[in-house]
Motif scaffolding. Sequence first.
Motif, PDB file in Angstrom:
ATOM      1  N   PHE A 130       0.831  -1.210   0.000  1.00 35.75           N
ATOM      2  CA  PHE A 130       0.000   0.000   0.000  1.00 35.75           C
ATOM      3  C   PHE A 130       0.865   1.260   0.000  1.00 35.75           C
ATOM      4  O   PHE A 130       0.661   2.159  -0.804  1.00 35.75           O
ATOM      5  CB  PHE A 130      -0.951   0.029   1.206  1.00 35.75           C
ATOM      6  N   THR A 132       3.763   1.828  -1.009  1.00 39.68           N
ATOM      7  CA  THR A 132       4.520   2.086  -2.235  1.00 39.68           C
ATOM      8  C   THR A 132       3.595   2.187  -3.444  1.00 39.68           C
ATOM      9  O   THR A 132       4.075   2.271  -4.575  1.00 39.68           O
ATOM     10  CB  THR A 132       5.566   0.982  -2.489  1.00 39.68           C
ATOM     11  N   GLY A 133       2.280   2.172  -3.234  1.00 33.76           N
ATOM     12  CA  GLY A 133       1.337   2.287  -4.344  1.00 33.76           C
ATOM     13  C   GLY A 133       1.368   1.092  -5.269  1.00 33.76           C
ATOM     14  O   GLY A 133       0.972   1.190  -6.433  1.00 33.76           O
ATOM     15  N   TYR A 135      -0.463  -1.461  -5.459  1.00 30.32           N
ATOM     16  CA  TYR A 135      -1.743  -2.103  -5.759  1.00 30.32           C
ATOM     17  C   TYR A 135      -2.409  -1.514  -6.989  1.00 30.32           C
ATOM     18  O   TYR A 135      -3.427  -1.997  -7.455  1.00 30.32           O
ATOM     19  CB  TYR A 135      -2.696  -1.957  -4.562  1.00 30.32           C
ATOM     20  N   LYS A 136      -1.802  -0.433  -7.539  1.00 28.65           N
ATOM     21  CA  LYS A 136      -2.474   0.290  -8.622  1.00 28.65           C
ATOM     22  C   LYS A 136      -2.415  -0.477  -9.932  1.00 28.65           C
ATOM     23  O   LYS A 136      -1.616  -1.391 -10.090  1.00 28.65           O
ATOM     24  CB  LYS A 136      -1.800   1.642  -8.768  1.00 28.65           C
ATOM     25  N   PRO A 137      -3.287  -0.144 -10.886  1.00 25.83           N
ATOM     26  CA  PRO A 137      -3.274  -0.842 -12.163  1.00 25.83           C
ATOM     27  C   PRO A 137      -1.858  -0.901 -12.746  1.00 25.83           C
ATOM     28  O   PRO A 137      -1.128   0.071 -12.602  1.00 25.83           O
ATOM     29  CB  PRO A 137      -4.178   0.021 -13.050  1.00 25.83           C
ATOM     30  N   PRO A 138      -1.432  -2.016 -13.347  1.00 22.34           N
ATOM     31  CA  PRO A 138      -2.253  -3.192 -13.686  1.00 22.34           C
ATOM     32  C   PRO A 138      -2.284  -4.254 -12.596  1.00 22.34           C
ATOM     33  O   PRO A 138      -2.590  -5.401 -12.871  1.00 22.34           O
ATOM     34  CB  PRO A 138      -1.510  -3.733 -14.900  1.00 22.34           C
ATOM     35  N   GLU A 140      -4.202  -4.441  -9.823  1.00 22.18           N
ATOM     36  CA  GLU A 140      -5.355  -4.399  -8.917  1.00 22.18           C
ATOM     37  C   GLU A 140      -5.899  -5.794  -8.599  1.00 22.18           C
ATOM     38  O   GLU A 140      -6.316  -6.057  -7.489  1.00 22.18           O
ATOM     39  CB  GLU A 140      -6.467  -3.492  -9.471  1.00 22.18           C
ATOM     40  N   PHE A 141      -5.879  -6.702  -9.594  1.00 20.00           N
ATOM     41  CA  PHE A 141      -6.405  -8.047  -9.326  1.00 20.00           C
ATOM     42  C   PHE A 141      -5.488  -8.814  -8.369  1.00 20.00           C
ATOM     43  O   PHE A 141      -5.951  -9.527  -7.476  1.00 20.00           O
ATOM     44  CB  PHE A 141      -6.575  -8.818 -10.639  1.00 20.00           C
ATOM     45  N   TRP A 143      -3.650  -7.544  -6.065  1.00 21.29           N
ATOM     46  CA  TRP A 143      -3.915  -7.006  -4.726  1.00 21.29           C
ATOM     47  C   TRP A 143      -5.111  -7.720  -4.109  1.00 21.29           C
ATOM     48  O   TRP A 143      -5.087  -8.109  -2.937  1.00 21.29           O
ATOM     49  CB  TRP A 143      -4.143  -5.494  -4.822  1.00 21.29           C
ATOM     50  N   SER A 241       6.295  -3.635  -8.598  1.00 22.35           N
ATOM     51  CA  SER A 241       6.114  -2.214  -8.906  1.00 22.35           C
ATOM     52  C   SER A 241       7.407  -1.442  -8.699  1.00 22.35           C
ATOM     53  O   SER A 241       8.231  -1.797  -7.857  1.00 22.35           O
ATOM     54  CB  SER A 241       5.016  -1.631  -8.018  1.00 22.35           C
TER      55      SER A 241
ATOM     56  N   VAL B 132       7.315   4.308  -4.969  1.00 20.34           N
ATOM     57  CA  VAL B 132       8.069   5.122  -4.012  1.00 20.34           C
ATOM     58  C   VAL B 132       7.392   5.007  -2.650  1.00 20.34           C
ATOM     59  O   VAL B 132       6.169   5.105  -2.548  1.00 20.34           O
ATOM     60  CB  VAL B 132       8.091   6.606  -4.453  1.00 20.34           C
ATOM     61  N   ARG B 138       0.757  10.830  -2.798  1.00 13.59           N
ATOM     62  CA  ARG B 138      -0.245   9.901  -2.278  1.00 13.59           C
ATOM     63  C   ARG B 138      -0.577  10.185  -0.816  1.00 13.59           C
ATOM     64  O   ARG B 138      -0.923   9.285  -0.064  1.00 13.59           O
ATOM     65  CB  ARG B 138       0.253   8.466  -2.433  1.00 13.59           C
TER      66      ARG B 138
END
Lengths: 246, 179
Positions: A130, A132-133, A135-138, A140-141, A143, A241, B132, B138
Amino acid sequence: MKKNRLLDLFTNNRFYKSIFRHGYPDDDIKRSEVVTGNLLLHIQPVKVHKNTIRAGYTLGLGLIAFYLFIILTATGILLMFYYIPSIERAYNDMKDLEFAVSFGIILRNLHRWGAHGMVAFVFLHMCRVFFTGGYKPPREFNWGIGVVLLIITLFLSLTGYLLPWDQLAFWAITIVANLIGTSPPESIMGANLRQLVLGGTIVGQNALIRFYVMHVVVLPLVAAALIGVHFWRIRKDGGISRPAEE
Amino acid sequence: MDKKEEPAIFPKNPNKTYGLMELTKTKSFQIEKGPDNTVTSWPHLFFRELILFMGVFIALMTISLLFNAPLEQEANPSNTPNPAKAPWYFLGLQEMLSWAHPFWGGIFAPTVVVIILMLTPYFDRSQKGVGVWFAPERKIANLLFTIFLVLAVGLIVVGEFFRGPNWQIFWPWNMPSPH
């Protein structure tokens, strides 16, 4: 390149090559073949981004959780040799593990502390993804699969909690069963769910065998399958990611 | 080629055994691509993974040699400990049970948390700050998640260390025996 003769002896022969399908990986082609020539190809790529191996990025949390799952599987299989899921025998088997079985107490400690660790590290891994971001596309599944794996980890730990059949186990499961019993509408849904989980109205032999089967067969199989999908999706979604490149 | 007519952009360096031979107008493999920041999995990734496994195993073995797993008296349905506690990871839920009808803390709250967690990436789709730690772009997402974290961990801590007989609040150092 200078050959290491001892290494050559072990790796440059028919037996080694029948297993690994390539010589010792001392050049880039053979290093690629370590991955493309093995089942490993489906899990790990030939090359990874430098960010992937940066310890400060992932902190290795997901991998630690997976390693604990492996250790728990190994120690769990050994514990199954000594443990009978019967309310007459279960507690005595725990005592035997502690006092009669060679290294039995170590086996049990590894399994118990490893289980607590796995819950903690799966959760920490989720926090890392979370913050580090990741979970974002692509992704999301993947996650979503991760959230399901967290829930399965909790249920794995919970079903194992009953098996020692001591006071701690009995009353903790009684609390959770009562909790399940409050699902609305209580008289239909809650009562029946509770009955389904315990196989009766109280925590007894039926509950013990249900928890045991869930703990040693059903949940580990589901977890292993989802872990496979989870790892495979990491690759399909372009690796772990990382920041966008300049 | 006549040396006197050669342009002076690439003067021949007598110290080098190689030289620029020709320039052609084609695309190179690197055009419109980022720098190749990759390494082969063998050995860079796999050795790190192996070392991590050894570290995990040694740490777990050390803990297991030092501390024994708890084993209380044999299960006895007629002897209820006060308080009876769920495993630590469910203590947050058990703590919430004591506030309202158990359904809200025990079933409703965790269900809502799981649904929100699963749906988050379908709504928070911006690619800013990906990759990051605690990216400044964020802030809101990280703040919300931190609040969730503090609540989840805080409730577990209260349930584990501050709840005594009859689910009353006690200081950990004043905790009465549970029997």
